[in-house]
Scaffold this active site. Structure first.
Site, short mmCIF file in Angstrom:
data_model
loop_
_atom_site.label_atom_id
_atom_site.label_comp_id
_atom_site.label_asym_id
_atom_site.label_seq_id
_atom_site.Cartn_x
_atom_site.Cartn_y
_atom_site.Cartn_z
N HIS A 123 76.79 58.39 47.54
CA HIS A 123 76.97 57.48 46.39
C HIS A 123 76.25 57.98 45.13
O HIS A 123 76.53 57.47 44.04
CB HIS A 123 76.45 56.08 46.72
CG HIS A 123 77.25 55.36 47.76
ND1 HIS A 123 78.61 55.24 47.69
CD2 HIS A 123 76.87 54.71 48.90
CE1 HIS A 123 79.05 54.57 48.74
NE2 HIS A 123 78.02 54.24 49.49
N ASP A 159 82.81 57.93 56.01
CA ASP A 159 81.99 56.73 55.82
C ASP A 159 82.88 55.56 55.39
O ASP A 159 83.86 55.75 54.67
CB ASP A 159 80.94 57.00 54.75
CG ASP A 159 79.85 55.95 54.67
OD1 ASP A 159 80.14 54.82 54.20
OD2 ASP A 159 78.71 56.23 55.08
N HIS A 161 82.30 53.37 53.28
CA HIS A 161 82.20 53.19 51.84
C HIS A 161 82.62 54.47 51.12
O HIS A 161 82.25 55.57 51.54
CB HIS A 161 80.77 52.81 51.44
CG HIS A 161 80.27 51.59 52.13
ND1 HIS A 161 79.37 51.64 53.17
CD2 HIS A 161 80.57 50.28 51.94
CE1 HIS A 161 79.13 50.41 53.59
NE2 HIS A 161 79.84 49.56 52.86
N ASP A 246 79.41 53.78 59.74
CA ASP A 246 79.59 52.35 59.47
C ASP A 246 81.06 51.93 59.53
O ASP A 246 81.38 50.77 59.31
CB ASP A 246 78.98 51.96 58.13
CG ASP A 246 79.14 53.00 57.04
OD1 ASP A 246 79.91 53.96 57.25
OD2 ASP A 246 78.50 52.87 55.98
#
Length: 304
Positions: A123, A159, A161, A246
């Site tokens: 991120h 991931d 996200h 995740d």
């Protein structure tokens, strides 16, 4: 059996995010416990400390200075992105794990590596740390790989996200192909399917958002059909993987329903793309016990 490096360090446990934070040292402790059963099959290595100059190949020097100055004072970047006295050093060592992986592959010491690091990185944009991430470990590793002669780098990010920072770093670059699956509408809200690159990089970003409650069937269609097509188009020299667990059905921070076997098949689909070096870099995954098991399953596949 493939030669696989396992790269980690106790400094990662010293990155203290505070009580109740999902990105905790317990994640890595769980992973290390599970890996012990296959440790004798791995080449265990320590990372090195990346220099600020190496980090600056992706990040603005002002961001690096901000982390260096705020870390000793435990001044948070935001409500999610926490700093403690050892966070700056842990972040430099997280970057350094990727550099050690590339050096070992270049020296033909091993063909594959798993970097069990924290803090995570995908991120972090060139100018902003966010979403638990301080420096973008995999983006810096990609540039370093290019400097070592791996000119065309494919980054696969599973991931849950979207890796907005990684996308930002290479959005106008046709030498790095960024391929992402992620939950639609989840943090950080980026990664639309029609975001495919800009200027010279147009066509070198592939986003595959999945609706909440998607499971093995939906995600495996992407990895077994779309990913090989992107690989065949790009023909990379090396594959880097943002390995965020995740997406697993047990994870408390997301709503995908990928099973243990689904993750194994995703990993297998990446490894089966071609006979190229592969480096996995740990990102998310917040169901602590399942995280440890799924990393171990990943490494078992890497050894095959």
């Amino acid at each position: 059996m493939k030669k696989v490096a396992w790269i980690t360090d106790e400094i990662y446990l010293a990155h203290d995010t505070g009580a109740g934070h999902p990105e905790s040292a317990e994640r890595l402790i769980s992973i290390n416990l599970k890996i012990k059963s296959i440790q004798n099959k791995l080449i265990s290595l320590a990372p090195r400390r990346a220099t600020p100059e190496e980090v600056a190949i992706i990040h603005n020097p002002s961001l690096i200075q901000e982390i260096a100055e705020k870390s000793p004072k435990s001044q948070a970047i935001d409500a999610d992105t926490i700093l403690s006295p050892h966070s700056y050093e842990a972040a430099l060592m997280a970057v350094g794990a990727g550099l050690v992986a590339i050096d070992g592959i270049k020296a033909e010491q091993f063909e594959r590596a798993f970097c069990a690091v924290r803090p995570p990185g995908h991120h972090a944009t060139p100018t902003q740390s966010m979403g638990f991430c301080l420096f973008n470990n995999i983006a810096i590793t990609a540039h370093y790989a290019q400097a070592q002669g791996y000119h065309k780098v494919m980054i696969v990010d599973f991931d849950v996200h979207h890796g907005n920072g990684t996308q930002d770093a290479f959005y106008a670059d046709d030498t790095v192909f960024y391929f992402s699956t992620h939950q639609a509408f989840a943090y950080p809200g980026t990664g639309a399917e029609n975001h495919t690159g800009r200027d010279q990089g147009l066509g070198y970003t592939a986003n595959h958002p999945l609706m909440p409650d998607s499971g093995d069937c939906e995600i495996l269609e992407v990895y077994e059909e779309d990913l090989p097509q992107s690989y065949a188009f790009f023909q990379p020299d090396i594959i880097l993987v943002s390995a965020g667990y995740d997406l697993h059905q047990s994870d408390p921070l997301a709503q995908l329903n990928v099973t243990d076997e689904g993750i194994v098949k995703i990993v297998r689909s990446i490894l089966d793309l071609g006979d190229k070096p592969v480096v996995f870099m740990l990102e998310g995954g917040y169901s602590v016990t399942d995280l440890g098991w799924n990393v171990m399953r990943t490494v078992v596949e890497m050894l095959r």
